[in-house]
Motif scaffolding. Structure first.
Motif, mmCIF file in Angstrom:
data_model
loop_
_atom_site.group_PDB
_atom_site.id
_atom_site.type_symbol
_atom_site.label_atom_id
_atom_site.label_comp_id
_atom_site.label_asym_id
_atom_site.label_seq_id
_atom_site.Cartn_x
_atom_site.Cartn_y
_atom_site.Cartn_z
ATOM 1 N N CYS A 41 -6.020 51.835 27.854
ATOM 2 C CA CYS A 41 -5.211 50.703 28.310
ATOM 3 C C CYS A 41 -3.761 51.156 28.475
ATOM 4 O O CYS A 41 -3.412 52.306 28.208
ATOM 5 C CB CYS A 41 -5.307 49.564 27.305
ATOM 6 S SG CYS A 41 -4.556 49.941 25.709
ATOM 7 N N LEU A 42 -2.924 50.248 28.898
ATOM 8 C CA LEU A 42 -1.520 50.560 29.124
ATOM 9 C C LEU A 42 -0.830 51.018 27.841
ATOM 10 O O LEU A 42 -0.074 51.994 27.850
ATOM 11 C CB LEU A 42 -0.798 49.335 29.690
ATOM 12 C CG LEU A 42 0.677 49.534 29.977
ATOM 13 C CD1 LEU A 42 0.852 50.492 31.142
ATOM 14 C CD2 LEU A 42 1.342 48.212 30.253
ATOM 15 N N MET A 43 -1.114 50.367 26.736
ATOM 16 C CA MET A 43 -0.483 50.748 25.472
ATOM 17 C C MET A 43 -0.953 52.129 25.026
ATOM 18 O O MET A 43 -0.168 52.905 24.480
ATOM 19 C CB MET A 43 -0.756 49.700 24.397
ATOM 20 C CG MET A 43 -0.178 48.330 24.709
ATOM 21 S SD MET A 43 1.596 48.332 25.018
ATOM 22 C CE MET A 43 2.209 48.377 23.366
ATOM 23 N N CYS A 44 -2.217 52.450 25.277
ATOM 24 C CA CYS A 44 -2.730 53.794 24.967
ATOM 25 C C CYS A 44 -1.938 54.846 25.740
ATOM 26 O O CYS A 44 -1.582 55.895 25.201
ATOM 27 C CB CYS A 44 -4.204 53.920 25.332
ATOM 28 S SG CYS A 44 -5.320 52.882 24.394
ATOM 29 N N ILE A 45 -1.668 54.549 26.989
ATOM 30 C CA ILE A 45 -0.921 55.476 27.844
ATOM 31 C C ILE A 45 0.497 55.649 27.317
ATOM 32 O O ILE A 45 1.004 56.771 27.203
ATOM 33 C CB ILE A 45 -0.903 54.972 29.306
ATOM 34 C CG1 ILE A 45 -2.329 54.864 29.873
ATOM 35 C CG2 ILE A 45 -0.007 55.832 30.173
ATOM 36 C CD1 ILE A 45 -3.114 56.140 29.887
ATOM 37 N N TYR A 46 1.152 54.554 26.959
ATOM 38 C CA TYR A 46 2.509 54.645 26.431
ATOM 39 C C TYR A 46 2.526 55.389 25.092
ATOM 40 O O TYR A 46 3.467 56.129 24.799
ATOM 41 C CB TYR A 46 3.117 53.249 26.273
ATOM 42 C CG TYR A 46 3.454 52.567 27.570
ATOM 43 C CD1 TYR A 46 3.586 53.266 28.771
ATOM 44 C CD2 TYR A 46 3.649 51.195 27.621
ATOM 45 C CE1 TYR A 46 3.906 52.629 29.955
ATOM 46 C CE2 TYR A 46 3.974 50.545 28.804
ATOM 47 C CZ TYR A 46 4.097 51.270 29.966
ATOM 48 O OH TYR A 46 4.420 50.634 31.138
ATOM 49 N N LEU A 108 -0.652 47.391 35.068
ATOM 50 C CA LEU A 108 -0.037 48.546 35.723
ATOM 51 C C LEU A 108 0.997 49.199 34.820
ATOM 52 O O LEU A 108 1.740 48.517 34.111
ATOM 53 C CB LEU A 108 0.634 48.111 37.028
ATOM 54 C CG LEU A 108 -0.277 47.463 38.067
ATOM 55 C CD1 LEU A 108 0.550 46.923 39.215
ATOM 56 C CD2 LEU A 108 -1.321 48.450 38.554
ATOM 57 N N ALA A 109 1.044 50.519 34.886
ATOM 58 C CA ALA A 109 2.060 51.259 34.138
ATOM 59 C C ALA A 109 3.419 51.049 34.786
ATOM 60 O O ALA A 109 3.531 50.985 36.002
ATOM 61 C CB ALA A 109 1.702 52.732 34.109
#
Length: 179
Positions: A41-46, A108-109
């Motif tokens: 998810c987006l938080m995983c990416i961040y 979206l990132a």
């Protein structure tokens, strides 16, 4: 202990271990994504970006471990990245324990236009999952809870390293007598 940590921070081996720990965790994240087919998810990416900040601090410290200003800079970059990662992971955990239409992450990132990591390296930084989904657990703890633990450990490590830099170490002269 502070003396030991200060001496350790002046050696390349300790910085190399920091780099390897970050790369190992990044490798695990990529294995979960591509090997186990879990959508990040987006938080995983961040959180991955925050972990890369820790790796970058390790690289800085590895290159110049004996220069105090650069070593302090590396420690501060690592501490900032660990704190940012912990804050992101706590928010991510909030999305999981309080799911709802009002408590969701973006789809979206939102990287800066100068560093669009999701466009440059989409296989690593493109979010495809939902932040509220718990898709993996180990020993009864979700992946996000493990990430909270990992970033907390990094914060403790970098905090102790930062404090240790102000510890005075007495230089002892060794005189060898040959008889």
């Amino acid at each position: 202990m502070l003396k030991f940590l200060k001496i350790l921070s002046t050696q390349r081996t300790s910085w190399l271990l920091l780099i390897l720990s970050g790369l190992l965790l990044e490798g695990c994240a990529l294995y979960f994504q591509h090997g186990m087919d879990l959508s990040p998810c987006l938080m995983c990416i961040y959180e991955r970006v925050a972990l890369l900040g820790i790796v970058i601090s390790g690289i800085i410290g590895f290159i110049f471990p004996r220069f105090i200003l650069i070593r302090l800079f590396a420690i501060i970059v690592g501490l900032f990245s660990a704190i940012k990662g912990l804050l992101l992971a706590l928010k991510h955990f909030d999305y999981q324990i309080n799911p709802g239409p009002w408590n969701q992450c973006s789809v979206l990132a939102e990287f800066p236009t100068t560093i669009p990591l999701d466009k440059w390296i989409p296989y690593m930084f493109n979010p495809t999952g939902s932040c509220s989904d718990i898709v993996w657990s180990f020993l009864g703890y979700s992946m996000v809870q493990w990430i909270i633990f990992i970033f907390s450990c990094y914060i403790i490590l970098f905090s102790l390293l930062l404090i240790s830099q102000f510890k005075k170490i007495k230089q002892q002269r060794m005189i060898f007598n040959e008889s």
